[in-house]
Design a protein around this motif. Structure first.
Motif, PDB file in Angstrom:
ATOM      1  N   VAL A  97     -51.431 -10.412  -6.173  1.00 15.17           N
ATOM      2  CA  VAL A  97     -51.542  -9.825  -7.644  1.00 15.17           C
ATOM      3  C   VAL A  97     -50.495  -9.261  -8.238  1.00 15.17           C
ATOM      4  CG1 VAL A  97     -52.970  -8.544  -8.944  1.00 15.17           C
ATOM      5  CG2 VAL A  97     -54.274  -9.424  -7.049  1.00 15.17           C
ATOM      6  N   HIS A  98     -49.943  -8.571  -7.214  1.00 15.83           N
ATOM      7  CA  HIS A  98     -48.579  -7.756  -7.736  1.00 15.83           C
ATOM      8  C   HIS A  98     -47.197  -9.018  -7.870  1.00 15.83           C
ATOM      9  CE1 HIS A  98     -48.839  -3.463  -7.273  1.00 15.83           C
ATOM     10  NE2 HIS A  98     -50.127  -3.802  -7.149  1.00 15.83           N
ATOM     11  N   ALA A  99     -47.188 -10.000  -6.858  1.00  9.07           N
ATOM     12  CA  ALA A  99     -46.411 -11.076  -7.168  1.00  9.07           C
ATOM     13  C   ALA A  99     -46.495 -11.711  -8.390  1.00  9.07           C
ATOM     14  CB  ALA A  99     -46.505 -11.829  -5.791  1.00  9.07           C
ATOM     15  N   THR A 100     -47.847 -12.024  -8.815  1.00  8.48           N
ATOM     16  CA  THR A 100     -48.062 -12.395 -10.072  1.00  8.48           C
ATOM     17  C   THR A 100     -47.618 -11.596 -11.082  1.00  8.48           C
ATOM     18  OG1 THR A 100     -50.047 -13.248  -9.247  1.00  8.48           O
ATOM     19  CG2 THR A 100     -50.056 -13.269 -11.641  1.00  8.48           C
ATOM     20  N   MET A 101     -47.674 -10.201 -11.131  1.00  7.55           N
ATOM     21  CA  MET A 101     -47.522  -9.380 -12.135  1.00  7.55           C
ATOM     22  C   MET A 101     -45.902  -9.293 -12.189  1.00  7.55           C
ATOM     23  SD  MET A 101     -48.510  -5.108 -12.499  1.00  7.55           S
ATOM     24  CE  MET A 101     -47.823  -4.839 -10.751  1.00  7.55           C
ATOM     25  N   PHE A 102     -45.223  -9.438 -11.260  1.00  2.00           N
ATOM     26  CA  PHE A 102     -43.835  -9.310 -11.125  1.00  2.00           C
ATOM     27  C   PHE A 102     -43.160 -10.635 -11.774  1.00  2.00           C
ATOM     28  CE2 PHE A 102     -43.885  -5.615  -7.944  1.00  2.00           C
ATOM     29  CZ  PHE A 102     -43.412  -4.816  -8.861  1.00  2.00           C
ATOM     30  N   HIS A 103     -43.903 -11.692 -11.492  1.00  4.58           N
ATOM     31  CA  HIS A 103     -43.493 -13.071 -11.931  1.00  4.58           C
ATOM     32  C   HIS A 103     -43.680 -13.178 -13.347  1.00  4.58           C
ATOM     33  CE1 HIS A 103     -42.875 -17.476 -11.672  1.00  4.58           C
ATOM     34  NE2 HIS A 103     -44.152 -17.306 -12.804  1.00  4.58           N
ATOM     35  N   ALA A 104     -44.713 -12.429 -13.986  1.00  5.21           N
ATOM     36  CA  ALA A 104     -44.831 -12.308 -15.208  1.00  5.21           C
ATOM     37  C   ALA A 104     -43.756 -11.430 -16.243  1.00  5.21           C
ATOM     38  CB  ALA A 104     -46.267 -11.729 -16.004  1.00  5.21           C
ATOM     39  N   LEU A 105     -43.520 -10.648 -15.409  1.00  3.76           N
ATOM     40  CA  LEU A 105     -42.268  -9.756 -16.155  1.00  3.76           C
ATOM     41  C   LEU A 105     -41.043 -10.334 -15.765  1.00  3.76           C
ATOM     42  CD1 LEU A 105     -43.543  -6.251 -14.793  1.00  3.76           C
ATOM     43  CD2 LEU A 105     -43.495  -7.100 -17.040  1.00  3.76           C
ATOM     44  N   GLY A 106     -40.889 -11.330 -15.308  1.00  9.26           N
ATOM     45  CA  GLY A 106     -39.531 -12.100 -14.992  1.00  9.26           C
ATOM     46  C   GLY A 106     -38.786 -11.617 -13.864  1.00  9.26           C
ATOM     47  N   LEU A 107     -39.371 -11.028 -12.876  1.00  2.76           N
ATOM     48  CA  LEU A 107     -38.722 -10.354 -11.820  1.00  2.76           C
ATOM     49  C   LEU A 107     -38.997 -11.020 -10.563  1.00  2.76           C
ATOM     50  CD1 LEU A 107     -39.432  -6.507 -12.632  1.00  2.76           C
ATOM     51  CD2 LEU A 107     -37.434  -7.856 -12.960  1.00  2.76           C
ATOM     52  N   ASP A 108     -38.030 -11.535  -9.904  1.00  6.87           N
ATOM     53  CA  ASP A 108     -38.213 -12.181  -8.755  1.00  6.87           C
ATOM     54  C   ASP A 108     -38.642 -11.505  -7.389  1.00  6.87           C
ATOM     55  OD1 ASP A 108     -37.979 -13.932  -6.483  1.00  6.87           O
ATOM     56  OD2 ASP A 108     -35.987 -14.618  -7.124  1.00  6.87           O
ATOM     57  N   ALA A 109     -39.931 -11.839  -6.933  1.00  8.52           N
ATOM     58  CA  ALA A 109     -40.496 -11.083  -5.912  1.00  8.52           C
ATOM     59  C   ALA A 109     -39.619 -10.759  -4.454  1.00  8.52           C
ATOM     60  CB  ALA A 109     -41.943 -11.878  -5.518  1.00  8.52           C
ATOM     61  N   GLU A 110     -38.585 -11.714  -4.421  1.00  7.40           N
ATOM     62  CA  GLU A 110     -37.711 -11.689  -3.422  1.00  7.40           C
ATOM     63  C   GLU A 110     -36.610 -10.690  -3.637  1.00  7.40           C
ATOM     64  OE1 GLU A 110     -36.327 -15.643  -1.833  1.00  7.40           O
ATOM     65  OE2 GLU A 110     -38.284 -16.648  -2.266  1.00  7.40           O
ATOM     66  N   THR A 111     -36.667  -9.860  -4.559  1.00  8.08           N
ATOM     67  CA  THR A 111     -35.497  -9.050  -4.929  1.00  8.08           C
ATOM     68  C   THR A 111     -35.505  -7.794  -3.843  1.00  8.08           C
ATOM     69  OG1 THR A 111     -35.838  -9.465  -7.449  1.00  8.08           O
ATOM     70  CG2 THR A 111     -34.620  -7.410  -6.812  1.00  8.08           C
ATOM     71  N   GLU A 112     -34.323  -7.925  -3.450  1.00  8.32           N
ATOM     72  CA  GLU A 112     -34.202  -6.575  -2.338  1.00  8.32           C
ATOM     73  C   GLU A 112     -33.884  -5.357  -3.153  1.00  8.32           C
ATOM     74  OE1 GLU A 112     -31.534  -6.894   1.159  1.00  8.32           O
ATOM     75  OE2 GLU A 112     -30.364  -5.497   0.012  1.00  8.32           O
ATOM     76  N   ILE A 113     -34.622  -4.263  -2.942  1.00  6.61           N
ATOM     77  CA  ILE A 113     -34.287  -2.890  -3.323  1.00  6.61           C
ATOM     78  C   ILE A 113     -34.042  -1.999  -1.875  1.00  6.61           C
ATOM     79  CG2 ILE A 113     -35.607  -3.091  -5.187  1.00  6.61           C
ATOM     80  CD1 ILE A 113     -38.168  -1.881  -3.951  1.00  6.61           C
ATOM     81  N   ARG A 114     -33.593  -1.026  -2.213  1.00 10.26           N
ATOM     82  CA  ARG A 114     -33.006   0.094  -1.141  1.00 10.26           C
ATOM     83  C   ARG A 114     -33.550   1.472  -1.528  1.00 10.26           C
ATOM     84  NH1 ARG A 114     -28.577  -1.657   2.115  1.00 10.26           N
ATOM     85  NH2 ARG A 114     -28.132  -4.066   1.849  1.00 10.26           N
ATOM     86  N   ASP A 115     -33.802   1.892  -0.266  1.00 16.50           N
ATOM     87  CA  ASP A 115     -34.229   3.271  -0.604  1.00 16.50           C
ATOM     88  C   ASP A 115     -33.212   4.562  -0.670  1.00 16.50           C
ATOM     89  OD1 ASP A 115     -33.266   3.543   2.024  1.00 16.50           O
ATOM     90  OD2 ASP A 115     -35.188   3.790   3.081  1.00 16.50           O
ATOM     91  N   GLN A 116     -33.282   5.597  -0.642  1.00 17.23           N
ATOM     92  CA  GLN A 116     -32.250   6.567  -1.021  1.00 17.23           C
ATOM     93  C   GLN A 116     -31.343   6.778   0.344  1.00 17.23           C
ATOM     94  OE1 GLN A 116     -33.828  10.070  -3.303  1.00 17.23           O
ATOM     95  NE2 GLN A 116     -35.662   9.444  -2.290  1.00 17.23           N
ATOM     96  N   LEU A 117     -31.842   6.060   1.416  1.00 16.04           N
ATOM     97  CA  LEU A 117     -31.015   5.985   2.524  1.00 16.04           C
ATOM     98  C   LEU A 117     -30.134   4.716   2.747  1.00 16.04           C
ATOM     99  CD1 LEU A 117     -33.046   7.878   5.463  1.00 16.04           C
ATOM    100  CD2 LEU A 117     -31.156   8.828   3.769  1.00 16.04           C
ATOM    101  N   ASP A 118     -30.247   4.010   1.633  1.00 16.81           N
ATOM    102  CA  ASP A 118     -29.517   2.768   1.309  1.00 16.81           C
ATOM    103  C   ASP A 118     -30.269   1.462   2.525  1.00 16.81           C
ATOM    104  OD1 ASP A 118     -27.762   1.116  -0.092  1.00 16.81           O
ATOM    105  OD2 ASP A 118     -26.243   1.102   1.622  1.00 16.81           O
ATOM    106  N   ARG A 119     -31.383   1.772   2.808  1.00 18.81           N
ATOM    107  CA  ARG A 119     -31.980   0.696   3.671  1.00 18.81           C
ATOM    108  C   ARG A 119     -32.661  -0.475   2.856  1.00 18.81           C
ATOM    109  NH1 ARG A 119     -35.842   4.678   7.298  1.00 18.81           N
ATOM    110  NH2 ARG A 119     -36.469   5.243   5.069  1.00 18.81           N
ATOM    111  N   PRO A 120     -32.327  -1.659   3.011  1.00 18.96           N
ATOM    112  CA  PRO A 120     -33.058  -2.712   2.283  1.00 18.96           C
ATOM    113  C   PRO A 120     -34.513  -2.961   2.662  1.00 18.96           C
ATOM    114  CG  PRO A 120     -32.003  -3.723   4.357  1.00 18.96           C
ATOM    115  CD  PRO A 120     -31.603  -2.006   4.361  1.00 18.96           C
ATOM    116  N   MET A 121     -35.047  -3.010   1.429  1.00 23.76           N
ATOM    117  CA  MET A 121     -36.642  -3.353   1.428  1.00 23.76           C
ATOM    118  C   MET A 121     -36.771  -4.635   0.768  1.00 23.76           C
ATOM    119  SD  MET A 121     -38.075  -0.548   2.747  1.00 23.76           S
ATOM    120  CE  MET A 121     -37.801   1.148   3.424  1.00 23.76           C
TER     121      MET A 121
END
Length: 436
Positions: A412-436
Motif C-alpha cells: 500500500v505504501h509503495a502504491t502511495m509513493f508511486h502516486a506521489l511520483g516518488l520511486d520506491a527504490e529511493t535510498e534515504i539515509r539516517d542521521q548517522l549517514d547509513r543507507p536505507m
C-alpha cells in the motif's frame, strides 16, 4: 510479490495497480516493463490525507460484510448495496455506500502484528517491525512516517508545512506509538503537530500563535540572533540531534510568520453549513481542516480518530459503540471530505487513505465484541489516480484470511509513493549517514 526476510526491501516491492498506469491488478513483470519504458514517473497525486483509525476498525462491520456467515460471525447489522457491484456495506454507512464509485476497497490487507503499537507502526510506516510487542515505544531509530519521507524528498512549496498531524499524538497507554514521527530522519522532518480540538469554539493553533507582547519582526530578529549563535557552536555542527532541533525551530519560526499557513488553519472562514456537513465533532472538523491544508499546498495530512486505542478497540459492546458514534462519524465526515474534494477539483490530485492498525476477529466474543485480527482487514483508497468503484482482493467466507490477491502494508505504501511520483527504490539515509 517477492518479500525479503524481516524488513521488506523497497527494491523488491511492487505497487498495486491503482496509479497512473490504469486498472487494478498490475502484475510485477508488467509493472517493471512499464517502469523500464520511462525513467521518471508521472505523479497522479500532489497530496495525501491519511485517516487513521487507531484501535482497529472491524472489516466485517464496515466494508467486508458477510451476511451469509454464521450468526456468531456476521454480526447484528444489516447490509446495504453500494454503487459498486458486489460491494455491500453495513447499514450504518449509507452516505459512503452512495459514494462508492469514488473510492476503492482493498479487502485482503494482512500482516502478523497483533499488538496495537506494532500494528500501527507497520500500517503507518509501511515497514514491518522486528517484534510484535505491547510495549513498543517510539524512538529516534524508527522508520519514518511517510509524511516525513515526503518532507525529506519532496517538500511543499511556499510557506506551508509539508506534513501536518492532528488533532493529537497517539499512544497505547504509556507507550508512544512508533511510526507517527520522523524517526531516523531527525526531528526537523517531524510533522507539524496540531494538538488542539478543531471542533472547539476557541480553536486556534497554539503552535502558530505569537506570545503576548511579541511582534513578527521581534521573532524574526531573535531567530537571526539564534542562528548566528548556533553557527559558533561546534556542538550544533557535530551533533545530529542538536542540529535536528535547530532545524525544527527554524522551520517553526518560518511557519509562525507565514500568512499562508495562518489562513489555512482558519476554520472560521468556512461556512456554518460546510462545517455542519462534516459533522460538529472532533473527527469531522479535523477532516475539514485536512481539506483546507491540502488546498493550501500541504503535501501530507494525518488525521487520527482518537488519541488512544479506546476509539476503535471494541473488545466489548462492539455493535453499540459502532452504531452510536464510530460509524456515524465515519460516514458523515469521510463522505463530506470526498464530496468536498471532488467539488473543488482536488480529489484527482489528493490521495485519501483510510486505514488502521489491523482488523477485528470474525468471531464475536462473549462480551459482544471483536478482538484484534491482523490476518485480514479492509482499507479504502480514493483520488490521486485511484480508480473509484473498484474492489481489490477478497477475503474467505468468514473474513478470516485473504482468499486471493493478498496485500501487505508495504504494498500500500509503495502504491502511495508511486502516486506521489516518488520511486520506491529511493535510498534515504539516517542521521548517522547509513543507507536505507
Amino acid at each position: 510479490m517477492a518479500h525479503s526476510n524481516g524488513y521488506h526491501n523497497y527494491t523488491r516491492r511492487t505497487a498495486l495497480k491503482f496509479g497512473a498506469v490504469g486498472a487494478m491488478g498490475l502484475s510485477l513483470p508488467a509493472f517493471l516493463q512499464a517502469r523500464a519504458r520511462s525513467s521518471s514517473r508521472n505523479a497522479t497525486a500532489k497530496s495525501v490525507i491519511m485517516l487513521f483509525q487507531f484501535g482497529g476498525a472491524p472489516h466485517l462491520d464496515t466494508f467486508d460484510a458477510k451476511p451469509n456467515a454464521p450468526e456468531g460471525i456476521r454480526g447484528e447489522f444489516r447490509v446495504i448495496p453500494s454503487r459498486t457491484p458486489e460491494l455491500r456495506v453495513t447499514e450504518h454507512l449509507p452516505k459512503l455506500a452512495a459514494l462508492s464509485d469514488r473510492y476503492a476497497v482493498i479487502r485482503s490487507v494482512h500482516h502478523t502484528m497483533s499488538s496495537h503499537n506494532s500494528g500501527a507502526y507497520y500500517a503507518l510506516s509501511g515497514r514491518q517491525p522486528l517484534i510484535n510487542i505491547v510495549s513498543a515505544n517510539a524512538s529516534a531509530t524508527d522508520f519514518p512516517h511517510p509524511g516525513s519521507i515526503v518532507d525529506h524528498l519532496a517538500p511543499a512549496a511556499g510557506q506551508v508545512p509539508t506534513s501536518v498531524a492532528l488533532p493529537w499524538m497517539i499512544a497505547d497507554g504509556p507507550f508512544r506509538t512508533p511510526g507517527e514521527f520522523a524517526g531516523f530522519l531527525g526531528k526537523n522532518h517531524d510533522p507539524l503537530w496540531v494538538l488542539s480540538d478543531p471542533n472547539s469554539p476557541n480553536f486556534k493553533v497554539s503552535e502558530l500563535t505569537l506570545p503576548d507582547g511579541l511582534s513578527v519582526q521581534q521573532i524574526q530578529d531573535r531567530e537571526a540572533m539564534r542562528t548566528q549563535l548556533a553557527a559558533l557552536s561546534r556542538l550544533a555542527d557535530r551533533t545530529a540531534s542538536v542540529k535536528g532541533l535547530s532545524d525544527y525551530q527554524t522551520k517553526a519560526v518560518e511557519l509562525l510568520t507565514s500568512a499562508q499557513t495562518q489562513a489555512a488553519f482558519d476554520l472560521a472562514a468556512e461556512s456554518p453549513s460546510t462545517r455542519d456537513r462534516y459533522g460538529r465533532h472532533t473527527y469531522g472538523q479535523s477532516c475539514l481542516l485536512a481539506r483546507r491544508l491540502v488546498e493550501a499546498g500541504v503535501r501530507f495530512v494525518t488525521v487520527y480518530y482518537s488519541r488512544g486505542i479506546s476509539g476503535w478497540d471494541t473488545h466489548d459492546d462492539n455493535f453499540t459503540k459502532l452504531k452510536k458514534s464510530l460509524l456515524p462519524h465515519t460516514d458523515e465526515s469521510v463522505s463530506a471530505l470526498l464530496e468536498d474534494l471532488q467539488a473543488r477539483g482536488l480529489l484527482e490530485e489528493t490521495l485519501v487513505y483510510w486505514t488502521g492498525d489491523f482488523g477485528r476477529t470474525p468471531k464475536i466474543n462473549d462480551k459482544a465484541g471483536r478482538d484484534h485480527w491482523p490476518q485480514c482487514y479492509s482499507i479504502l483508497l480514493a483520488g490521486g489516480g485511484i480508480r473509484g468503484g473498484s474492489i481489490y482482493g477478497e477475503s474467505d467466507p468468514s473474513g478470516a484470511y485473504p482468499k486471493d490477491r493478498p496485500v501487505r502494508p508495504d504494498d500500500v505504501h509503495a502504491t502511495m509513493f508511486h502516486a506521489l511520483g516518488l520511486d520506491a527504490e529511493t535510498e534515504i539515509r539516517d542521521q548517522l549517514d547509513r543507507p536505507m
